[in-house]
Design an enzyme around this catalytic site. Structure first.
Site, PDB file in Angstrom:
ATOM      1  CG  HIS A  25      -4.369  -4.682   0.572  1.00  0.00           C
ATOM      2  ND1 HIS A  25      -5.109  -4.984   1.657  1.00  0.00           N
ATOM      3  CD2 HIS A  25      -5.270  -4.523  -0.250  1.00  0.00           C
ATOM      4  CE1 HIS A  25      -6.382  -4.979   1.308  1.00  0.00           C
ATOM      5  NE2 HIS A  25      -6.581  -4.604   0.001  1.00  0.00           N
ATOM      6  CG  HIS A  28      -6.136  -9.091   0.499  1.00  0.00           C
ATOM      7  ND1 HIS A  28      -5.511  -8.121  -0.511  1.00  0.00           N
ATOM      8  CD2 HIS A  28      -7.308  -9.409  -0.059  1.00  0.00           C
ATOM      9  CE1 HIS A  28      -6.428  -8.014  -1.337  1.00  0.00           C
ATOM     10  NE2 HIS A  28      -7.390  -8.492  -1.038  1.00  0.00           N
ATOM     11  CD  GLN A 144     -17.091  -8.719  -2.126  1.00  0.00           C
ATOM     12  OE1 GLN A 144     -17.116  -8.527  -3.338  1.00  0.00           O
ATOM     13  NE2 GLN A 144     -16.059  -8.872  -1.262  1.00  0.00           N
ATOM     14  CG  MET A 175      -4.647  -1.130   4.097  1.00  0.00           C
ATOM     15  SD  MET A 175      -3.380  -1.759   3.668  1.00  0.00           S
ATOM     16  CE  MET A 175      -2.563  -0.876   5.102  1.00  0.00           C
ATOM     17  CB  SER A 176      -8.449  -0.644  -1.622  1.00  0.00           C
ATOM     18  OG  SER A 176      -9.067  -0.883  -3.000  1.00  0.00           O
ATOM     19  CB  SER A 177      -6.109  -4.716  -4.848  1.00  0.00           C
ATOM     20  OG  SER A 177      -6.314  -5.528  -4.124  1.00  0.00           O
TER      21      SER A 177
END
Ligand code: PAF
Length: 281
Positions: A25, A28, A144, A175-177
């Site tokens: 998205h 990235h 992370q 935004m996140s997969s």
């Protein structure tokens, strides 16, 4: 991949690396842009790392859009895409794990035991293979990023870890997969994470410094959304990830919330500068 990495190092060409699990998205692609701006060649990886998913999690259904991702990466100016198979990354007899102690068990690590050990291990393996000068990660997964930075420091890795801003949808959703899992009703409900963090931002701008009141207000806000189930709302020191009672130094307000069956995370960065608190969503 090793040959490409060796050649780049031998020729003195700098490599920027963007590790991903695919289902790309705009977040990235912003990492790819940052890598391009600071490197002579850009390498991205797509590897849905099986070990970082617990048996009850979404490894099987994790969105896989390899053809579209490859095209997007090529259009974005990525020079090489590394897309190994699980059997290459974890050959039979694999036994070595990296655990960043103290940081990995908190927050998301409490809800996802073993997750950060698997993330640290696969990132170290990818960095070893790709040998980048710089590797780029998004601040949405702030725990992370903190763990990977610690690992790079502790293990004297020859790659700088660069953490890039969160990219948001127009209504604030990070935004996140995993946003792809949300049905239209859940997609609307998912903005509750942004709204709760934005509420904290406004309270801080008005002078609130009490961490317990800020987290209580975030929890209250999440509880107004019937489709949302709170995992945690915490205010922590950005370095130690330990809970704070009052804002000081650099802190993070973190949220993990389940919307239906989809677990989403988001955070607000709070930085003290000359007695003033600046916030970044
Ligand atoms: O953030 C991700 O996409 C993954 O956790 C990563 C860093 C690529 C490791 O599998």
């Amino acid at each position: 991949m090793r040959q490409v990495a060796r050649q780049a190092r031998a020729e003195g060409r700098s490599t920027g690396f963007v590790p991903t699990m695919g289902a790309l998205h705009a977040g990235h692609l912003s990492l790819v842009r940052a890598a391009r701006a600071e490197s002579q060649q850009v390498i991205a990886s797509i590897f849905v790392n099986p070990t970082q998913f617990a048996p009850n999690e979404d490894f099987q259904k994790y969105p896989r859009t390899f053809e579209a991702d490859s095209k997007e990466l090529e259009d974005a100016g990525v020079d090489y895409l590394f897309a190994p198979e699980p059997a290459e990354m974890y050959p039979q007899g694999f036994r070595t794990w990296v655990n960043v102690e103290g940081l990995s068990e908190r927050l998301d690590g409490r809800s996802r035991p073993g997750h950060f050990r698997a993330v640290a291990t696969v990132v170290l393996k990818l960095l070893e293979i790709v040998q980048p000068q710089r590797a780029f990660f998004g601040r949405k997964d702030t725990q992370q990023a903190r763990i990977i930075r610690q690992m790079a420091r502790d293990l004297h890795l020859d790659s700088e870890i660069v953490v890039c801003p969160i990219i948001r949808e127009p209504d604030g959703l990070a935004m996140s997969s995993r946003n792809a899992y949300l049905n239209p009703k859940e997609r609307r409900a998912a903005t509750i994470l942004f709204r709760a963090l934005d509420g904290a931002r406004i309270s801080i701008a008005r002078g609130e410094r009490d961490a317990l009141r800020l987290t209580a207000a975030m929890r209250d806000m999440i509880s107004t959304e019937p489709l949302a189930e709170l995992d945690f709302a915490e205010l922590v020191d950005a370095e130690t990830l330990e809970a704070v009672t009052r804002l000081r130094g650099v802190c993070l307000a973190l949220l993990a919330v389940r919307i239906g069956t989809t677990r989403l995370v988001d955070n607000l960065l709070i930085e003290e500068r000359e007695g003033e608190f600046q916030t970044t969503l």
